[in-house]
Scaffold this motif. Sequence first.
Motif, short mmCIF file in Angstrom:
data_model
loop_
_atom_site.label_atom_id
_atom_site.label_comp_id
_atom_site.label_asym_id
_atom_site.label_seq_id
_atom_site.Cartn_x
_atom_site.Cartn_y
_atom_site.Cartn_z
N GLN A 168 17.31 -8.81 7.69
CA GLN A 168 16.76 -9.46 9.07
C GLN A 168 17.38 -9.87 8.85
O GLN A 168 18.85 -9.62 9.42
CB GLN A 168 15.55 -10.36 9.55
CG GLN A 168 15.52 -11.20 11.10
CD GLN A 168 14.58 -11.97 11.73
OE1 GLN A 168 13.98 -12.13 10.26
NE2 GLN A 168 14.40 -12.05 12.88
N ARG A 169 18.30 -11.14 8.18
CA ARG A 169 19.61 -11.36 8.17
C ARG A 169 20.81 -10.40 7.84
O ARG A 169 21.73 -11.06 8.07
CB ARG A 169 19.82 -12.35 6.95
CG ARG A 169 18.79 -14.08 7.59
CD ARG A 169 18.74 -15.08 6.41
NE ARG A 169 19.53 -15.00 5.63
CZ ARG A 169 20.77 -16.05 6.05
NH1 ARG A 169 20.73 -16.53 6.93
NH2 ARG A 169 21.67 -16.25 5.09
N LEU A 170 20.34 -9.70 6.94
CA LEU A 170 21.44 -8.52 6.92
C LEU A 170 22.16 -7.78 8.27
O LEU A 170 22.93 -7.75 8.13
CB LEU A 170 21.03 -7.10 6.20
CG LEU A 170 21.90 -6.12 5.60
CD1 LEU A 170 23.52 -6.56 5.01
CD2 LEU A 170 21.36 -5.20 4.84
N GLU A 171 21.17 -7.48 8.78
CA GLU A 171 21.20 -6.88 10.29
C GLU A 171 21.96 -7.64 11.40
O GLU A 171 22.89 -7.06 11.95
CB GLU A 171 19.99 -6.82 11.33
CG GLU A 171 20.14 -5.89 12.13
CD GLU A 171 19.17 -5.07 12.79
OE1 GLU A 171 19.11 -4.10 13.74
OE2 GLU A 171 17.94 -4.69 12.17
N GLN A 172 21.47 -9.51 11.54
CA GLN A 172 22.54 -9.84 12.02
C GLN A 172 23.98 -10.64 11.66
O GLN A 172 24.97 -10.27 12.49
CB GLN A 172 21.03 -11.41 12.26
CG GLN A 172 20.37 -11.83 12.48
CD GLN A 172 19.38 -13.19 12.72
OE1 GLN A 172 19.40 -13.94 11.69
NE2 GLN A 172 18.52 -13.21 13.50
N MET A 173 24.23 -10.31 10.41
CA MET A 173 25.84 -10.09 9.34
C MET A 173 26.43 -8.63 9.79
O MET A 173 27.49 -9.26 10.52
CB MET A 173 25.06 -10.28 8.40
CG MET A 173 24.96 -12.02 7.53
SD MET A 173 24.57 -12.04 5.61
CE MET A 173 24.53 -13.75 5.57
N LEU A 174 25.52 -7.81 9.69
CA LEU A 174 26.70 -6.33 10.01
C LEU A 174 26.58 -6.72 11.63
O LEU A 174 28.51 -6.13 11.99
CB LEU A 174 25.74 -5.61 9.61
CG LEU A 174 25.70 -5.12 8.36
CD1 LEU A 174 24.46 -3.79 7.80
CD2 LEU A 174 26.71 -4.73 7.35
#
Length: 304
Positions: A165-171
């Motif tokens: 979930q955090r990866l998606e936000q960062m990308l």
Amino acid sequence: MSFFRLAHLSDPHIGPLPRPKWRELLGKRATGYINWRRGRHRAHDMDALAALVADLRAQKPDHVALTGDVCNIGLPAEFQFAAQWMRTLGEPDEVSLAPGNHDAYLRASVGLMVREWKPWISGDAPGTGFPFLRRREGVAVIGLCSGVPTLPFVAAGKLGAAQLQRLEQMLDATRDDMRVVLLHHPPVDGGGSIRNLQDHRDFATVLARQGAELVLHGHAHSISRKVMAGPDGPIPVLGIGSASSIGRNPRRRAAYYLIDLDVNARRLHISARQLGADGQFHSIATQQWAERPGGKGAPVALWL
């Protein structure tokens, strides 16, 4: 034009292994220690690793990506020794580490890793955990942790819903940068389940929605070039061999990638340098990836 040089190495498996205390060899560490003593240590040569680091430093990278398995069985002394070695690659803000399964060998190892390696696994915003984000000159380096404690003889990895979930936000937040994602386990399906990234399909779903310009990994101890689907085209996925390997198979001999990112043109120039029979490192392959015309999507492959 603005260029950013990134070096990528993985799986140094630093030795010699410190002499463990008997109470440190409970559970999985006991089998790992036996495997190391029975022959695994002969596959990892510290002179070869030192030669790789010297060659890498001579290329003057702007940043170094290290995709895990710095340790062998997660002993306390290994983390301290590894921290000293990582400083030979550059200052901590110049080196980003995505831990592997041999780093997160046991639950106790995870706490040691976070304490001893904090400077290499922290983002620009302190205290954020994994994934961490470092932004450098138009390049966004995102470090994941796929290493998790497992049963003996199991080397699988997992990211988990919170990291994804955090990866998606960062990308999504770094679309204007060239986004480089680091993790230890290969994210493209293949091999037995005891070595796979268990949630690789969930990872692929995130990248298919948000995109990235490059994915780097280790774990397989061999050089590989694959792609994953992105919203605007294929995303290059590069695997590299062990940085200390002296195996006879050329695909598994000590190597590292040099990746020149042309931030303005959103173009990647990729080469690999590998240990030769003469004890020196030589360029073995060159490839160029360029953005699809008219957009800021994932690159497409152009062979030179």
